[in-house]
Design a protein around this motif. Sequence first.
Motif, short mmCIF file in Angstrom:
data_model
loop_
_atom_site.label_atom_id
_atom_site.label_comp_id
_atom_site.label_asym_id
_atom_site.label_seq_id
_atom_site.Cartn_x
_atom_site.Cartn_y
_atom_site.Cartn_z
N PRO A 137 0.83 -1.20 0.00
CA PRO A 137 0.00 0.00 0.00
C PRO A 137 0.87 1.25 0.00
O PRO A 137 1.98 1.25 0.52
CB PRO A 137 -0.77 -0.11 1.31
CG PRO A 137 0.08 -0.95 2.20
CD PRO A 137 0.93 -1.82 1.34
N LYS A 138 0.36 2.31 -0.62
CA LYS A 138 1.06 3.59 -0.64
C LYS A 138 0.16 4.56 0.11
O LYS A 138 -0.74 5.16 -0.48
CB LYS A 138 1.26 4.03 -2.09
CG LYS A 138 2.66 4.49 -2.37
CD LYS A 138 2.83 4.75 -3.85
CE LYS A 138 3.73 5.95 -4.07
NZ LYS A 138 3.80 6.31 -5.46
N GLU A 139 0.46 4.71 1.37
CA GLU A 139 -0.41 5.47 2.26
C GLU A 139 -0.63 6.90 1.78
O GLU A 139 -1.73 7.44 1.84
CB GLU A 139 0.20 5.40 3.67
CG GLU A 139 -0.33 6.32 4.71
CD GLU A 139 0.35 7.66 4.70
OE1 GLU A 139 -0.41 8.63 4.60
OE2 GLU A 139 1.58 7.76 4.78
N ARG A 146 -3.48 4.44 -7.86
CA ARG A 146 -2.22 3.69 -7.73
C ARG A 146 -1.69 3.69 -6.30
O ARG A 146 -0.50 3.92 -6.06
CB ARG A 146 -1.15 4.28 -8.66
CG ARG A 146 -1.34 3.82 -10.07
CD ARG A 146 -0.16 4.23 -10.93
NE ARG A 146 -0.63 4.65 -12.23
CZ ARG A 146 0.06 5.41 -13.06
NH1 ARG A 146 1.26 5.83 -12.74
NH2 ARG A 146 -0.44 5.75 -14.22
N ALA A 147 -2.59 3.47 -5.35
CA ALA A 147 -2.16 3.42 -3.96
C ALA A 147 -1.83 1.99 -3.56
O ALA A 147 -1.45 1.74 -2.41
CB ALA A 147 -3.25 3.98 -3.05
N LEU A 148 -1.99 1.05 -4.47
CA LEU A 148 -1.57 -0.33 -4.24
C LEU A 148 -0.61 -0.71 -5.36
O LEU A 148 -0.90 -0.51 -6.54
CB LEU A 148 -2.78 -1.28 -4.24
CG LEU A 148 -3.72 -1.16 -3.05
CD1 LEU A 148 -4.95 -2.00 -3.26
CD2 LEU A 148 -3.02 -1.56 -1.75
N ILE A 149 0.56 -1.21 -4.95
CA ILE A 149 1.58 -1.55 -5.94
C ILE A 149 1.87 -3.04 -5.80
O ILE A 149 2.07 -3.53 -4.68
CB ILE A 149 2.88 -0.75 -5.66
CG1 ILE A 149 2.59 0.71 -5.37
CG2 ILE A 149 3.88 -0.95 -6.78
CD1 ILE A 149 2.48 1.61 -6.55
N TYR A 150 1.87 -3.74 -6.91
CA TYR A 150 2.16 -5.18 -6.90
C TYR A 150 3.54 -5.36 -7.49
O TYR A 150 3.75 -5.17 -8.69
CB TYR A 150 1.11 -5.91 -7.75
CG TYR A 150 1.21 -7.41 -7.72
CD1 TYR A 150 1.26 -8.11 -6.51
CD2 TYR A 150 1.24 -8.14 -8.90
CE1 TYR A 150 1.33 -9.49 -6.49
CE2 TYR A 150 1.30 -9.53 -8.89
CZ TYR A 150 1.36 -10.19 -7.68
OH TYR A 150 1.42 -11.57 -7.66
N GLU A 151 4.51 -5.66 -6.63
CA GLU A 151 5.87 -5.77 -7.15
C GLU A 151 6.76 -6.58 -6.23
O GLU A 151 6.41 -6.88 -5.10
CB GLU A 151 6.47 -4.38 -7.37
CG GLU A 151 6.64 -3.59 -6.09
CD GLU A 151 7.25 -2.21 -6.31
OE1 GLU A 151 7.22 -1.71 -7.45
OE2 GLU A 151 7.74 -1.64 -5.33
N GLU A 152 7.90 -6.90 -6.75
CA GLU A 152 8.93 -7.61 -6.00
C GLU A 152 9.76 -6.56 -5.27
O GLU A 152 10.15 -5.58 -5.89
CB GLU A 152 9.81 -8.38 -6.99
CG GLU A 152 10.58 -9.49 -6.38
CD GLU A 152 10.16 -10.85 -6.96
OE1 GLU A 152 10.53 -11.84 -6.36
OE2 GLU A 152 9.48 -10.90 -8.00
#
Lengths: 511, 147
Positions: free
Chosen positions: B6-8, B140-146
């Motif tokens: 999450p990107k608060e 884009r407050a949720l990022i799916y990444e390594e």
Amino acid sequence: MAVGDTRSSNFFDFIVDRDTERCIECLVCIQQCPYDANIHRTVEPKGVVSDFAKCTGCHRCEAICPTGCITIRRNPSQFREHDIWTDWHIKNLYKQTATGGVLLTGSGNDYEYPIYWDHILLDACQVTNPSIDPLREPMELRTYLGSKPDKLEFEEKEGKIELKTELAPQLVLEVPVLFSAMSYGAINLNLCEALARTAEAMGTLYNTGEGGLHKRLYRYGKNTIVQVASGRFGVDIDYLSVAAAAEIKIGQGAKPGIGGHLPGEKVGEDVSKTRMIPIGTDALSPAPQHDIYSIEDLKQLIFAIKEATNYEKPVSVKIAAVHNSAAIASGIVRAGADIVAIDGFRGGTGAAPTMIRNNVGIPIELALASVDQRLRDEGIRSHASIIAAGGFRNSADVVKAIALGADAVYIATPALIAVGCTMCQKCYTGKCPWGITTNDPYLAKRLNPDIATEQLINLLRAWSREIKEFMGAMGINAIESLRGNRERLRGVNLTERELGILGIKHAGESW
Amino acid sequence: MKRVYPKEEVCMACRLCEIACIVEHSEYKDIFWAFRSEKPRQLPKTKVEELGPLSFSANCRHCKEPACIEACITGALYRTDEEHPVLIDKDRCVACWMCIMACPYGSINRDERNGTRHSTKCDLCPDKEIPACVKACPNRALIYEER
């Protein structure tokens, strides 16, 4: 609303049309509306309903609803037809008689005045001179803003030819479009940062407006024009030194002759530090600059700024387009300004009295043409660059402005629309549902600077591609060759007088 | 492994992530079915935590050393290896809620619909390339990444 006055609550402007078949009661519309226009009823009849009187027509709920069940419509209820007493005038009087206040609004003039851009047509090449394919041949949009010398002198030094003339400082733009002044406070830091990042990525500049420069944005200094306005907010030597240029703001197109007012509630800790005023105090910009009461005073301020910045930065002077713009601009150039920015009456604002916004000033097209002509007639056009501002809607407007004599244009409303604005004109409430003209941390988060930067870069990229297409069609490969080239413009549906002021021929007239 | 972060600073608490999660875990993956027909409605496996302007979608971290698996007395919580998400076998869950107690992120919730009782948690949407919550986030407050 005054007690006993139901007019403002029942004569509403918009209807929130909710398709109950599609509404899943997820409540996102309620959470997203800062005006509390959407309500969740937990007693019978249950469901999500709307208080139409509170709807500002921003379309936020419509945009975010996951099932697309909301349509915002104009309230079709109309008073009896009357060409003079339209709904707008009647409702304004109701509002005023309920409060006794000045009618406020945001964004630019929405009155039906002629838009001269739509009466000007561009030329294209056929047979006698070839057009150019911008996808296959280089096209030059680079623009230098600043005072140009009347002539160049050279000298020979140790067998090498060197330039003897000392050149005035210049701003280099890779695209002749800059972001105009929007102050931190009026817009939030997320958007300021997106504008700064875009300016850096696209090789252009953005303008801080009169709200000072937040420390976080100092690293974009090379792409920043800092404004020195009547309130002097945030002006110090660091502010002037870090920027690429300084702009003295005399007037704004949306409210010529009027100062600004940022309400105390918007002056939180960060705004307070940046503006250098106490937390919670109203930020009042006086109508005039209190040390400029004559053209001589303006000259003093221009040179005070030049002195402070070591004569290394161009100084711009921004005025609203008013009746005597041409004479005023001449004075400004003679006072030593490197750039004259002229803001037409369709320019936007965060807050302005509605009547002032709609009735004061003149169209940028006429002001620009007359200023350019006057400076040419006086032989001082090259002493300063002209930036036109106020109401540019697309790349065609930009191309026409450059052909009319502008060196570059300032845009702001298109930038806001790029990041979500739907022109609801309620910027002055400080509750922008799109997180643009608000400092409320709850709402400002809605503007993700990463997304906004991408959108703004796309906007400038699309416009510069289109400008190149126009140039190619005209057989021009450098924007320099189009500047002030009014022969490439023709008017339609304009009077002799209008054509005369614009300095263009009527369509159908050739050499 | 890829996780949902999450990107608060740009989460606006619209809860579209929760809605997308409910839809994705519904029988027909259809928003109208999920909200109007399916009984009982699915529970969102991610939850937006909110305190004033501060908000973020509290997703399962799929920790390297998951406290929930450590705490689970029946082996209902499991993962094949560190490259795979932490999952729950509902049939083995006895609803002791120790995983909820142990999870430092508050990412596990109780599912007590229909008289059955078990824990429920994010499974990273096995049928999707990008988890539904990430795809649904409008800011884009949720990022799916390594990471």
